[in-house]
Design an enzyme around this catalytic site. Structure first.
Site, PDB file in Angstrom:
ATOM      1  N   ILE A  15      19.866 -19.726  31.358  1.00 51.00           N
ATOM      2  CA  ILE A  15      19.094 -19.152  30.256  1.00 51.00           C
ATOM      3  C   ILE A  15      18.844 -17.684  30.593  1.00 51.00           C
ATOM      4  CG2 ILE A  15      16.907 -19.215  28.988  1.00 51.00           C
ATOM      5  CD1 ILE A  15      16.786 -22.247  29.856  1.00 51.00           C
ATOM      6  N   PHE A  16      19.282 -16.771  29.721  1.00 47.87           N
ATOM      7  CA  PHE A  16      19.129 -15.338  29.980  1.00 47.87           C
ATOM      8  C   PHE A  16      17.878 -14.809  29.300  1.00 47.87           C
ATOM      9  CE2 PHE A  16      20.024 -10.848  28.822  1.00 47.87           C
ATOM     10  CZ  PHE A  16      20.089 -10.326  30.112  1.00 47.87           C
ATOM     11  N   GLY A  17      17.049 -14.131  30.082  1.00 44.71           N
ATOM     12  CA  GLY A  17      15.842 -13.499  29.559  1.00 44.71           C
ATOM     13  C   GLY A  17      15.920 -11.991  29.698  1.00 44.71           C
ATOM     14  N   TYR A  18      15.486 -11.265  28.677  1.00 38.39           N
ATOM     15  CA  TYR A  18      15.542  -9.804  28.675  1.00 38.39           C
ATOM     16  C   TYR A  18      14.215  -9.192  28.237  1.00 38.39           C
ATOM     17  CZ  TYR A  18      16.266 -10.761  23.746  1.00 38.39           C
ATOM     18  OH  TYR A  18      16.110 -11.238  22.464  1.00 38.39           O
ATOM     19  N   GLY A  19      13.230 -10.037  27.909  1.00 42.24           N
ATOM     20  CA  GLY A  19      11.890  -9.593  27.512  1.00 42.24           C
ATOM     21  C   GLY A  19      10.872 -10.260  28.420  1.00 42.24           C
ATOM     22  N   SER A  20       9.913 -10.962  27.835  1.00 39.14           N
ATOM     23  CA  SER A  20       8.854 -11.584  28.632  1.00 39.14           C
ATOM     24  C   SER A  20       9.366 -12.662  29.584  1.00 39.14           C
ATOM     25  CB  SER A  20       7.771 -12.164  27.729  1.00 39.14           C
ATOM     26  OG  SER A  20       8.309 -13.145  26.871  1.00 39.14           O
ATOM     27  N   GLU A  95      10.101 -19.385  21.531  1.00 36.76           N
ATOM     28  CA  GLU A  95      10.979 -18.343  21.000  1.00 36.76           C
ATOM     29  C   GLU A  95      11.413 -18.568  19.552  1.00 36.76           C
ATOM     30  OE1 GLU A  95      11.390 -15.690  22.819  1.00 36.76           O
ATOM     31  OE2 GLU A  95      10.564 -16.521  24.655  1.00 36.76           O
TER      32      GLU A  95
END
Length: 196
Positions: A15-20, A95
């Site tokens: 799972i790619f996260g780029y914010g919180s 999300e």
């Protein structure tokens, strides 16, 4: 793409996260890696009327905008076994239901690794989303972020934690959009504090 489509026949998932998600994943995972995805740029173009704002004053959070010449750095989390379904169930609420994001599969490139990319799920707010705010100047976005607060906390916290992650975990990456907004928002806060 629905979560059940993502997990069909998978024992593990990235799972790619780029914010919180880079500082607050709030789900169990086996391991995490800093890295990037290609073909997207991170932008504070999505409104948030739950976590970082409200209906009257929506906060601004990041989404991804397609751009073949860009890449976005963040963190990918590997979930395995029962964590796969549990994490997607949690992220569907965080999300999709509360944030209005859709899911896509992308290639994730781990930093400094001489290995092929791995497929990862990513959450993206599109222009069709009612909360999508679109582009604005760094100054306008900074003002909005400086004055907004939601159920999870102040919008400034979101901005500052993301900027801190980029400086500490990706010091070689220059995110002009992020850092211009950080500068603008901190200027607004300093004016507000001086006025008290």
């Amino acid at each position: 793409m629905k979560p059940q489509d993502i997990i069909a026949g998978k024992a593990s998932l990235w799972i790619f996260g780029y914010g919180s998600l880079v500082w607050k994943p709030d789900f169990k995972y086996r391991r995490s890696q800093v890295g990037y995805i290609q073909g997207y740029k991170r932008r504070f173009w999505h409104g948030d009327n739950f976590h970082r704002g409200n209906d009257e004053l929506p906060g601004r959070v990041v989404t991804l905008i397609e751009d073949d010449d860009e890449s976005t750095w963040g963190v990918a989390f590997e979930v395995t076994g029962s964590e796969v379904e549990e994490s997607l169930k949690y992220l569907n609420v965080r999300e999709t239901v509360c944030g209005g994001y859709v899911t896509k599969m992308v290639d994730f490139f781990p930093e400094g690794e001489k290995q092929p990319p791995v497929q990862a799920v990513v959450y993206i707010a599109t222009t069709e989303n009612a909360l999508y705010l679109g582009p604005a100047s760094p100054e306008m976005i900074g003002i909005q972020i400086a004055v907004c607060r939601g159920k999870t906390g102040h919008n400034m916290e979101y901005l500052l934690r993301l900027a801190e992650f980029m400086r500490n975990s990706c010091p070689h990456v220059e995110d002009h959009h992020l850092f211009a907004i950080e500068t603008a928002a901190l200027t607004v806060v300093s004016y507000l504090l001086a006025a008290q």
